[in-house]
Write a protein that holds these residues in place. Sequence first.
Motif, mmCIF file in Angstrom:
data_model
loop_
_atom_site.group_PDB
_atom_site.id
_atom_site.type_symbol
_atom_site.label_atom_id
_atom_site.label_comp_id
_atom_site.label_asym_id
_atom_site.label_seq_id
_atom_site.Cartn_x
_atom_site.Cartn_y
_atom_site.Cartn_z
ATOM 1 N N ASN A 115 0.804 -1.355 0.170
ATOM 2 C CA ASN A 115 -0.055 -0.213 0.165
ATOM 3 C C ASN A 115 1.010 1.058 -0.166
ATOM 4 N N PRO A 116 0.872 1.951 -1.431
ATOM 5 C CA PRO A 116 1.640 3.051 -1.342
ATOM 6 C C PRO A 116 1.074 4.254 -0.789
ATOM 7 N N GLU A 117 0.087 4.223 0.285
ATOM 8 C CA GLU A 117 -0.761 5.358 0.987
ATOM 9 C C GLU A 117 -0.402 4.900 1.866
ATOM 10 N N LEU A 118 -0.408 4.026 3.138
ATOM 11 C CA LEU A 118 0.347 3.670 4.440
ATOM 12 C C LEU A 118 0.526 4.997 5.521
ATOM 13 N N LYS A 119 -0.534 4.847 6.333
ATOM 14 C CA LYS A 119 0.453 6.173 7.463
ATOM 15 C C LYS A 119 0.613 4.705 8.418
ATOM 16 N N VAL A 120 1.366 5.506 9.167
ATOM 17 C CA VAL A 120 2.291 4.864 10.105
ATOM 18 C C VAL A 120 2.521 5.788 11.040
ATOM 19 N N GLU A 148 8.372 7.046 1.031
ATOM 20 C CA GLU A 148 8.375 8.024 0.541
ATOM 21 C C GLU A 148 6.902 8.108 1.925
ATOM 22 N N ILE A 149 6.583 7.363 2.834
ATOM 23 C CA ILE A 149 5.719 7.045 2.712
ATOM 24 C C ILE A 149 4.561 7.286 4.128
ATOM 25 N N ALA A 150 4.239 8.242 4.693
ATOM 26 C CA ALA A 150 3.904 9.759 6.371
ATOM 27 C C ALA A 150 4.123 9.108 7.110
ATOM 28 N N ALA A 224 -7.589 9.718 14.105
ATOM 29 C CA ALA A 224 -8.776 11.359 12.767
ATOM 30 C C ALA A 224 -7.956 12.268 12.920
ATOM 31 N N GLY A 225 -6.904 12.950 13.816
ATOM 32 C CA GLY A 225 -6.614 13.900 13.275
ATOM 33 C C GLY A 225 -5.369 14.455 12.213
ATOM 34 N N SER A 226 -5.479 12.955 11.775
ATOM 35 C CA SER A 226 -4.169 12.574 10.051
ATOM 36 C C SER A 226 -5.051 12.781 8.987
ATOM 37 N N GLN A 227 -6.002 12.398 8.847
ATOM 38 C CA GLN A 227 -6.887 12.005 7.561
ATOM 39 C C GLN A 227 -6.692 12.983 6.356
ATOM 40 N N SER A 235 -3.667 18.748 13.868
ATOM 41 C CA SER A 235 -3.444 19.592 14.805
ATOM 42 C C SER A 235 -1.996 18.485 14.744
ATOM 43 N N LEU A 236 -1.531 18.716 13.050
ATOM 44 C CA LEU A 236 0.264 18.226 13.776
ATOM 45 C C LEU A 236 0.980 19.329 12.511
ATOM 46 N N LEU A 237 2.101 18.717 13.386
ATOM 47 C CA LEU A 237 3.148 19.636 12.828
ATOM 48 C C LEU A 237 4.043 18.862 11.839
ATOM 49 N N LEU A 238 4.113 19.650 10.880
ATOM 50 C CA LEU A 238 4.736 18.986 10.131
ATOM 51 C C LEU A 238 6.692 18.859 10.002
ATOM 52 N N VAL A 239 7.508 18.320 10.470
ATOM 53 C CA VAL A 239 8.977 17.657 10.643
ATOM 54 C C VAL A 239 9.544 17.429 9.899
ATOM 55 N N GLY A 240 10.519 17.860 9.159
ATOM 56 C CA GLY A 240 11.445 17.232 8.087
ATOM 57 C C GLY A 240 11.123 17.610 6.653
#
Length: 253
Positions: A115-120, A148-150, A224-227, A235-240
């Motif tokens: 699944n290339p759309e996988l979220k971890v 490149e998965i999130a 739920a907040g990462s949809q 509510s997420l902060l992007l790092v990287g």
Amino acid sequence: MLSIYFGTRQLRRTKFTQEFLFPQSDFQRWLNRWQQINGSILKILPSPNQENTPVTVNPDVTAYSFDRLVVCDTASIAQLLIANNFHFENNCAILSITGYPQSIFDTTMQMLRRNPELKVYAIHDCNPRGIGLVHNLRTNANWFLNSEIAIIDIGLTPRQIIATKRGMFIQSSPESAQAAKQLPEEIRQNLSAEELTWLESGNFVELESFTPQRIIKVLQKGIAGSQTLESDESSLLLVGNTGNDMYVVESFG
């Protein structure tokens, strides 16, 4: 009276490190004795059983994948989530960085890589080992090297502890302080100066100091907040950098 009032306010604002009043061995001995007299406590989980024999999975099942994966830094937290059916209720796989549950680990990873759309989602203790979980996922060939998965860091992170207004069981040890000072630069660069100072002082917080209900609630909220990760309402902060993204949940609650 004013001295008492302001002194109490200061106590509430200060996050003291704490110590167990008795060693874990004493607690286990008392628990064993209680169960000898009163019978087993059914809802206490035993130590995670690392079964080496691979489980045969129906090929019709392995043809599918998962949209989400929760990775824990300890087998005990992975076991807790599985025992509470978190994987069924949230349609996700659950593994520990140590390879638990070992009997289905390889099969599950094969399914996930389809699944290339996988979220971890990473959940871990707030200590030097736990803080390195996301870095381990990114750089270990057994996990998601060159992928490149999130990856979403649910916590527990020093920034969450520093920012929280609710009490947490903060412990401290010289060993943790030493390990924090030896963190790789790739991990240190994603931590603020305040977070590094907190860790290098020997402070740490274990997930097992929280109730299962709170751990499950925080994970559900993070999922739920990462949809929509790109949403300004997240509510997420992007790092990287792009292509190697890591998202951090702002609060553990």
